[in-house]
Design a protein around this motif. Structure first.
Motif, PDB file in Angstrom:
ATOM      1  N   UNK A 159      90.094  12.807  36.342  1.00  0.00           N
ATOM      2  CA  UNK A 159      88.746  12.559  35.853  1.00  0.00           C
ATOM      3  C   UNK A 159      87.786  13.197  36.848  1.00  0.00           C
ATOM      4  N   UNK A 160      87.025  14.177  36.390  1.00  0.00           N
ATOM      5  CA  UNK A 160      86.079  14.867  37.262  1.00  0.00           C
ATOM      6  C   UNK A 160      84.687  14.678  36.690  1.00  0.00           C
ATOM      7  N   UNK A 161      83.828  14.111  37.537  1.00  0.00           N
ATOM      8  CA  UNK A 161      82.456  13.828  37.148  1.00  0.00           C
ATOM      9  C   UNK A 161      81.554  14.403  38.224  1.00  0.00           C
ATOM     10  N   UNK A 162      80.473  15.035  37.813  1.00  0.00           N
ATOM     11  CA  UNK A 162      79.461  15.482  38.767  1.00  0.00           C
ATOM     12  C   UNK A 162      78.214  14.670  38.475  1.00  0.00           C
ATOM     13  N   UNK A 163      77.731  14.019  39.526  1.00  0.00           N
ATOM     14  CA  UNK A 163      76.571  13.144  39.400  1.00  0.00           C
ATOM     15  C   UNK A 163      75.366  13.757  40.091  1.00  0.00           C
ATOM     16  N   UNK A 164      74.221  13.612  39.495  1.00  0.00           N
ATOM     17  CA  UNK A 164      72.975  13.955  40.173  1.00  0.00           C
ATOM     18  C   UNK A 164      72.788  12.928  41.285  1.00  0.00           C
ATOM     19  N   UNK A 165      71.883  13.187  42.201  1.00  0.00           N
ATOM     20  CA  UNK A 165      71.675  12.258  43.302  1.00  0.00           C
ATOM     21  C   UNK A 165      71.138  10.905  42.836  1.00  0.00           C
ATOM     22  N   UNK A 166      70.575  10.840  41.636  1.00  0.00           N
ATOM     23  CA  UNK A 166      70.128   9.550  41.086  1.00  0.00           C
ATOM     24  C   UNK A 166      71.267   8.838  40.340  1.00  0.00           C
ATOM     25  N   UNK A 167      72.487   9.347  40.465  1.00  0.00           N
ATOM     26  CA  UNK A 167      73.725   8.791  39.915  1.00  0.00           C
ATOM     27  C   UNK A 167      73.828   8.902  38.388  1.00  0.00           C
ATOM     28  N   UNK A 168      73.062   9.825  37.803  1.00  0.00           N
ATOM     29  CA  UNK A 168      73.240  10.112  36.386  1.00  0.00           C
ATOM     30  C   UNK A 168      74.277  11.222  36.234  1.00  0.00           C
ATOM     31  N   UNK A 169      74.925  11.254  35.109  1.00  0.00           N
ATOM     32  CA  UNK A 169      76.045  12.184  34.892  1.00  0.00           C
ATOM     33  C   UNK A 169      75.529  13.564  34.510  1.00  0.00           C
ATOM     34  N   UNK A 185      86.918  12.643  29.287  1.00  0.00           N
ATOM     35  CA  UNK A 185      86.661  12.267  27.891  1.00  0.00           C
ATOM     36  C   UNK A 185      87.883  11.563  27.300  1.00  0.00           C
ATOM     37  N   UNK A 186      89.049  12.162  27.502  1.00  0.00           N
ATOM     38  CA  UNK A 186      90.296  11.619  26.962  1.00  0.00           C
ATOM     39  C   UNK A 186      90.600  10.250  27.576  1.00  0.00           C
ATOM     40  N   UNK A 187      90.415  10.115  28.871  1.00  0.00           N
ATOM     41  CA  UNK A 187      90.738   8.879  29.573  1.00  0.00           C
ATOM     42  C   UNK A 187      89.808   7.736  29.188  1.00  0.00           C
ATOM     43  N   UNK A 188      88.520   8.018  29.088  1.00  0.00           N
ATOM     44  CA  UNK A 188      87.536   6.947  28.868  1.00  0.00           C
ATOM     45  C   UNK A 188      87.183   6.721  27.411  1.00  0.00           C
ATOM     46  N   UNK A 189      87.419   7.725  26.569  1.00  0.00           N
ATOM     47  CA  UNK A 189      87.041   7.605  25.165  1.00  0.00           C
ATOM     48  C   UNK A 189      85.603   8.018  24.891  1.00  0.00           C
ATOM     49  N   UNK A 190      84.884   8.460  25.898  1.00  0.00           N
ATOM     50  CA  UNK A 190      83.501   8.911  25.734  1.00  0.00           C
ATOM     51  C   UNK A 190      83.452  10.430  25.666  1.00  0.00           C
ATOM     52  N   UNK A 191      82.653  10.958  24.774  1.00  0.00           N
ATOM     53  CA  UNK A 191      82.408  12.402  24.714  1.00  0.00           C
ATOM     54  C   UNK A 191      81.445  12.774  25.831  1.00  0.00           C
ATOM     55  N   UNK A 192      81.606  13.950  26.382  1.00  0.00           N
ATOM     56  CA  UNK A 192      80.729  14.412  27.462  1.00  0.00           C
ATOM     57  C   UNK A 192      79.271  14.397  27.020  1.00  0.00           C
ATOM     58  N   UNK A 193      79.019  14.782  25.788  1.00  0.00           N
ATOM     59  CA  UNK A 193      77.640  14.812  25.299  1.00  0.00           C
ATOM     60  C   UNK A 193      77.035  13.417  25.221  1.00  0.00           C
ATOM     61  N   UNK A 194      77.877  12.403  25.022  1.00  0.00           N
ATOM     62  CA  UNK A 194      77.383  11.023  24.916  1.00  0.00           C
ATOM     63  C   UNK A 194      77.018  10.426  26.269  1.00  0.00           C
ATOM     64  N   UNK A 195      77.628  10.933  27.348  1.00  0.00           N
ATOM     65  CA  UNK A 195      77.379  10.345  28.678  1.00  0.00           C
ATOM     66  C   UNK A 195      76.449  11.192  29.535  1.00  0.00           C
ATOM     67  N   UNK A 196      76.225  12.426  29.141  1.00  0.00           N
ATOM     68  CA  UNK A 196      75.382  13.327  29.941  1.00  0.00           C
ATOM     69  C   UNK A 196      73.991  12.717  30.135  1.00  0.00           C
ATOM     70  N   UNK A 197      73.571  12.633  31.405  1.00  0.00           N
ATOM     71  CA  UNK A 197      72.255  12.103  31.725  1.00  0.00           C
ATOM     72  C   UNK A 197      72.191  10.588  31.826  1.00  0.00           C
ATOM     73  N   UNK A 198      73.305   9.903  31.527  1.00  0.00           N
ATOM     74  CA  UNK A 198      73.324   8.438  31.592  1.00  0.00           C
ATOM     75  C   UNK A 198      73.738   7.977  32.996  1.00  0.00           C
ATOM     76  N   UNK A 199      73.332   6.760  33.367  1.00  0.00           N
ATOM     77  CA  UNK A 199      73.706   6.234  34.693  1.00  0.00           C
ATOM     78  C   UNK A 199      75.207   5.921  34.758  1.00  0.00           C
TER      79      UNK A 199
END
Length: 183
Positions: A63-73, A81-95
């Protein structure tokens, strides 16, 4: 030169000045050309590097995630995506913490991310994440600050799913306990 009215030395001085001016113009043009050439080379190297990075993280079994310094994705790889069940587009910009961390994990994870933000790397940090279906997976994390991701600092977080290993260890421990009780 044929129509020059002043003396020969004045003409030589004028020609010398014109040649210096032309040499200066040529130097400026050459410098601009070299600057643009170097800038293009740097852009090409950066594009190749970013493409290689993207291919690597998209193919990784982590699982590779890059976070902004404000901890948003800012980035969420296909394995995540496969591991969590979330699409990248659904989590982008979320905390990240709000979305994936069970309440009991939040303080520790936030502390680790703040350390990463300050430049300290994380190695082997273990915690659970919450998946879209409400289930939890146990991961071991490595993280570090990236100085430039899409023009700004960010935090690269790489997690290896160890849920199956943890379950197997728990079963083995349970079996040992039952065997000890049986004796």
């Amino acid at each position: 030169e044929q129509n020059w009215v002043a003396g020969h030395s004045a003409m030589q001085e004028t020609l010398h000045s014109v040649h210096r001016l032309l040499d200066l113009d040529l130097a400026i043009i050459q410098d601009a050309y070299e600057g643009e050439y170097v800038a293009r080379q740097r852009r090409a190297v950066k594009q190749r590097s970013e493409a290689a990075f993207r291919h690597l993280v998209e193919a990784a079994g982590s699982m590779i995630v890059i976070l902004r310094l404000d901890q948003t994705i800012a980035y969420f790889n296909p394995y995540a995506e496969k591991l969590t069940g979330y699409a990248a587009t659904a989590v982008h910009g979320k905390p990240y913490v709000d979305l994936f961390m069970p309440e009991r994990e939040r303080l520790g994870v936030v502390a680790q991310l703040q350390a990463n933000r300050a430049g300290q790397a994380t190695l082997g940090y273990e915690n659970a994440i919450r998946c879209r279906d409400g289930s939890e997976r146990c991961l071991v994390w490595n993280a570090q600050r990236l100085e430039d991701f899409e023009g700004a600092p960010a935090i690269l977080v790489v997690g290896q799913d160890i849920t199956d290993r943890k379950v197997a260890e728990e079963r083995a421990l349970q079996s040992e306990r039952l065997a000890a009780i049986g004796q």
